[in-house]
Each structure stands twice: as C-alpha cells, then as structure tokens.
Design a protein around this motif. Structure first.
Motif, PDB file in Angstrom:
ATOM      1  N   GLU A  74      -3.053  15.992  -4.977  1.00  0.00           N
ATOM      2  CA  GLU A  74      -2.346  14.710  -5.674  1.00  0.00           C
ATOM      3  C   GLU A  74      -2.777  14.520  -7.112  1.00  0.00           C
ATOM      4  OE1 GLU A  74       0.697  12.898  -4.159  1.00  0.00           O
ATOM      5  OE2 GLU A  74       0.748  15.078  -3.654  1.00  0.00           O
ATOM      6  N   ASN A  75      -4.117  14.321  -7.335  1.00  0.00           N
ATOM      7  CA  ASN A  75      -4.708  14.005  -8.493  1.00  0.00           C
ATOM      8  C   ASN A  75      -4.314  14.922  -9.661  1.00  0.00           C
ATOM      9  OD1 ASN A  75      -5.629  11.325  -8.177  1.00  0.00           O
ATOM     10  ND2 ASN A  75      -7.319  12.123  -7.123  1.00  0.00           N
ATOM     11  N   GLU A 104      -8.714  18.065   5.583  1.00  0.00           N
ATOM     12  CA  GLU A 104      -7.417  18.205   4.941  1.00  0.00           C
ATOM     13  C   GLU A 104      -7.220  17.105   4.134  1.00  0.00           C
ATOM     14  OE1 GLU A 104      -3.251  17.968   7.118  1.00  0.00           O
ATOM     15  OE2 GLU A 104      -4.948  17.695   8.470  1.00  0.00           O
ATOM     16  N   ALA A 105      -7.586  15.936   4.496  1.00  0.00           N
ATOM     17  CA  ALA A 105      -6.997  14.649   3.602  1.00  0.00           C
ATOM     18  C   ALA A 105      -7.744  14.819   2.167  1.00  0.00           C
ATOM     19  CB  ALA A 105      -7.810  13.352   4.296  1.00  0.00           C
ATOM     20  N   LYS A 106      -9.105  15.150   2.425  1.00  0.00           N
ATOM     21  CA  LYS A 106      -9.806  15.297   0.777  1.00  0.00           C
ATOM     22  C   LYS A 106      -9.109  16.488  -0.051  1.00  0.00           C
ATOM     23  CE  LYS A 106     -14.320  16.803  -0.892  1.00  0.00           C
ATOM     24  NZ  LYS A 106     -15.539  17.340  -0.493  1.00  0.00           N
ATOM     25  N   LYS A 107      -8.614  17.530   0.518  1.00  0.00           N
ATOM     26  CA  LYS A 107      -8.114  18.690  -0.341  1.00  0.00           C
ATOM     27  C   LYS A 107      -6.510  18.022  -0.777  1.00  0.00           C
ATOM     28  CE  LYS A 107     -10.256  22.550   1.958  1.00  0.00           C
ATOM     29  NZ  LYS A 107     -10.073  23.502   2.782  1.00  0.00           N
ATOM     30  N   TYR A 108      -5.936  17.355   0.010  1.00  0.00           N
ATOM     31  CA  TYR A 108      -4.400  16.823  -0.256  1.00  0.00           C
ATOM     32  C   TYR A 108      -4.722  15.838  -1.473  1.00  0.00           C
ATOM     33  CZ  TYR A 108      -0.085  14.596  -0.095  1.00  0.00           C
ATOM     34  OH  TYR A 108       1.073  14.133  -0.255  1.00  0.00           O
ATOM     35  N   CYS A 109      -5.726  14.706  -1.423  1.00  0.00           N
ATOM     36  CA  CYS A 109      -6.027  13.794  -2.246  1.00  0.00           C
ATOM     37  C   CYS A 109      -6.394  14.460  -3.733  1.00  0.00           C
ATOM     38  CB  CYS A 109      -7.327  13.059  -1.848  1.00  0.00           C
ATOM     39  SG  CYS A 109      -7.705  11.621  -3.153  1.00  0.00           S
ATOM     40  N   GLU A 110      -7.149  15.663  -3.682  1.00  0.00           N
ATOM     41  CA  GLU A 110      -7.577  16.371  -4.978  1.00  0.00           C
ATOM     42  C   GLU A 110      -6.406  17.026  -5.425  1.00  0.00           C
ATOM     43  OE1 GLU A 110     -10.338  19.187  -3.390  1.00  0.00           O
ATOM     44  OE2 GLU A 110     -11.951  17.580  -3.231  1.00  0.00           O
ATOM     45  N   LEU A 151       0.900  -1.148  -0.042  1.00  0.00           N
ATOM     46  CA  LEU A 151      -0.092  -0.177   0.178  1.00  0.00           C
ATOM     47  C   LEU A 151       1.078   1.199  -0.094  1.00  0.00           C
ATOM     48  CD1 LEU A 151      -3.079   0.769   0.253  1.00  0.00           C
ATOM     49  CD2 LEU A 151      -2.724   0.902   2.634  1.00  0.00           C
ATOM     50  N   LYS A 152       0.620   2.067  -0.884  1.00  0.00           N
ATOM     51  CA  LYS A 152       1.365   3.330  -1.032  1.00  0.00           C
ATOM     52  C   LYS A 152       0.523   4.363  -0.592  1.00  0.00           C
ATOM     53  CE  LYS A 152       4.166   6.151  -3.879  1.00  0.00           C
ATOM     54  NZ  LYS A 152       4.900   6.400  -5.478  1.00  0.00           N
ATOM     55  N   VAL A 153       0.672   4.803   0.623  1.00  0.00           N
ATOM     56  CA  VAL A 153       0.368   5.890   1.413  1.00  0.00           C
ATOM     57  C   VAL A 153       0.822   7.241   1.155  1.00  0.00           C
ATOM     58  CG1 VAL A 153      -0.685   6.793   3.747  1.00  0.00           C
ATOM     59  CG2 VAL A 153      -0.624   4.295   3.178  1.00  0.00           C
ATOM     60  N   SER A 154       0.138   8.357   0.727  1.00  0.00           N
ATOM     61  CA  SER A 154       0.737   9.707   0.270  1.00  0.00           C
ATOM     62  C   SER A 154       0.422  10.502   1.554  1.00  0.00           C
ATOM     63  CB  SER A 154       0.211  10.219  -0.890  1.00  0.00           C
ATOM     64  OG  SER A 154       0.730  11.273  -1.437  1.00  0.00           O
ATOM     65  N   LYS A 155      -0.805  10.251   2.327  1.00  0.00           N
ATOM     66  CA  LYS A 155      -0.964  11.344   3.394  1.00  0.00           C
ATOM     67  C   LYS A 155      -1.723  10.604   4.528  1.00  0.00           C
ATOM     68  CE  LYS A 155      -2.106  15.438   5.050  1.00  0.00           C
ATOM     69  NZ  LYS A 155      -1.225  16.324   5.980  1.00  0.00           N
ATOM     70  N   GLU A 194      -6.788   7.995  -4.003  1.00  0.00           N
ATOM     71  CA  GLU A 194      -8.273   7.817  -3.605  1.00  0.00           C
ATOM     72  C   GLU A 194      -8.123   7.962  -2.043  1.00  0.00           C
ATOM     73  OE1 GLU A 194     -10.984   7.102  -5.277  1.00  0.00           O
ATOM     74  OE2 GLU A 194      -9.879   7.177  -7.135  1.00  0.00           O
ATOM     75  N   LEU A 195      -8.986   8.533  -1.341  1.00  0.00           N
ATOM     76  CA  LEU A 195      -9.238   8.823  -0.110  1.00  0.00           C
ATOM     77  C   LEU A 195      -9.848   7.595   0.598  1.00  0.00           C
ATOM     78  CD1 LEU A 195      -8.950  10.650   2.134  1.00  0.00           C
ATOM     79  CD2 LEU A 195     -11.147  11.636   1.718  1.00  0.00           C
ATOM     80  N   ARG A 196      -9.493   7.066   1.611  1.00  0.00           N
ATOM     81  CA  ARG A 196      -9.910   5.758   2.279  1.00  0.00           C
ATOM     82  C   ARG A 196      -9.898   6.107   3.805  1.00  0.00           C
ATOM     83  NH1 ARG A 196     -11.204   5.045  -2.378  1.00  0.00           N
ATOM     84  NH2 ARG A 196     -10.333   2.996  -3.413  1.00  0.00           N
ATOM     85  N   ILE A 197     -10.623   5.308   4.428  1.00  0.00           N
ATOM     86  CA  ILE A 197     -10.551   5.485   5.867  1.00  0.00           C
ATOM     87  C   ILE A 197     -10.508   4.120   6.652  1.00  0.00           C
ATOM     88  CG2 ILE A 197     -13.178   5.257   6.295  1.00  0.00           C
ATOM     89  CD1 ILE A 197     -13.009   7.246   8.417  1.00  0.00           C
ATOM     90  N   ILE A 198      -9.802   4.241   7.709  1.00  0.00           N
ATOM     91  CA  ILE A 198      -9.624   2.893   8.574  1.00  0.00           C
ATOM     92  C   ILE A 198     -10.714   2.756   9.288  1.00  0.00           C
ATOM     93  CG2 ILE A 198      -8.294   1.616  10.219  1.00  0.00           C
ATOM     94  CD1 ILE A 198      -6.744   1.977   7.835  1.00  0.00           C
TER      95      ILE A 198
END
Length: 171
Positions: A57-58, A49-55, A38-42, A67-71
């Motif tokens: 990165e894309n 914060e995570a949503k903006k970072y994902c956008e 798994l390659k985690v970028s953030k 993509e954004l995921r949650i544990i």
C-alpha cells in the motif's frame, strides 16, 4: 427469504466494515491524510500477510501513508518487528457522536469537525459573536470544552490554525 441487503454480507469487504475488530487482529490503516473515521485498508490475523500488504500500500500510493496496528484490549497498538504490541497508538477507532456528524450538513451551523495531528476529532464552532470554542465530539465524551487535544495534549489553537478553514487574524 433473503433480501438484496442480506446478500451484501456475503461480500467479505462489506462484512468486514461492519464486524467489530477482534483481539489480536492486525489492521492496516491510513495514517495520512487523517480522516474523521479510522480508514482500514486490510484486516488479518496473520502478521506477515498484513505487513506485506502494508508495504505494498505504501509503495502504491503517492499521497497516503499506511501503518500496521494490532488490536489489544480494544485499543490500537503499534507493532514491533515480530508482530507484538509495542506502544499504544495515537490513532484510535474514534466514535463521533451523531449530532456532530449531522451538524456538518446543517447550513445554519457555523462549525466543523477538525482532526488533530494525532487523529483525534473535535468540533470547532463559531458563535454569532465570532468567538470560537472547541468541544469534544466523541460519543463517550461529547460536549466538553477543550483547550488542548485530550489525546496528544497539543494546544488546540496550534492544530486549529493548520487544519481550519477559518482565517485567524494577527493583532
């Protein structure tokens, strides 16, 4: 006395790679191209914060998708537009058995770890008689022969042909 290796944990990027994922933590992961691990970028507990970072990165990558995921319950879940878990993700934090990772670097071995479309890693080996077999290579389930992906049920021959370095001749 602290060593140089101990001081690496002061670097947040190094520490986050080693620390286990926590319940409710948002992860921005690379979903394409897929890798064995798994390659985690953030990592963040803040959805916005995570949503903006994902956008970002894309927007910033031409050949990779994030993509954004949650544990939740130690698994990765997709996220709805409010930041809540929606469905279990096909991408997970797969733990590949060390013996299969070492086999990649063994020149006498005629096999490789191949990643399914859904990110599930499996070991594809070729024997001396040129027959091939696919086995699971996860720590908890390694060595079981498979004919379809245990994660998404795609027939193993289909993802072998598209991902493998081996050429399969038509009869």
């Amino acid at each position: 006395m602290d060593t140089a290796a101990d001081l690496l944990f002061l670097n947040e990027e190094v520490a986050l790679r080693i620390n286990p994922f926590s319940e409710g933590e948002y992860l921005v992961i690379q979903t394409h191209p897929q890798e064995k691990n798994l390659k985690v970028s953030k990592r963040s507990f803040d959805y916005e914060e995570a949503k903006k970072y994902c956008e970002l990165e894309n927007l910033g990558h031409d050949y990779a998708t994030f993509e954004l995921r949650i544990i939740r319950d130690n698994k990765l879940w997709t996220v709805n537009n409010l930041g809540y878990p929606r469905t279990i993700s096909q991408q997970q934090d797969w733990k590949v058995s060390l013996e299969y990772l070492e086999a990649i670097h063994d020149n006498d071995n005629h096999g490789e770890i191949i990643v399914c479309f859904c990110s599930y890693p499996y070991f594809h080996g070729v024997t001396a008689q040129t027959s091939s077999n696919c086995v699971t290579c996860l720590v908890d389930d390694h060595g079981r022969e498979i004919h379809s992906c245990p994660n998404c049920q795609v027939a193993s021959l289909q993802f072998k042909i598209k991902n493998s370095k081996f050429k399969i001749k038509d009869n």
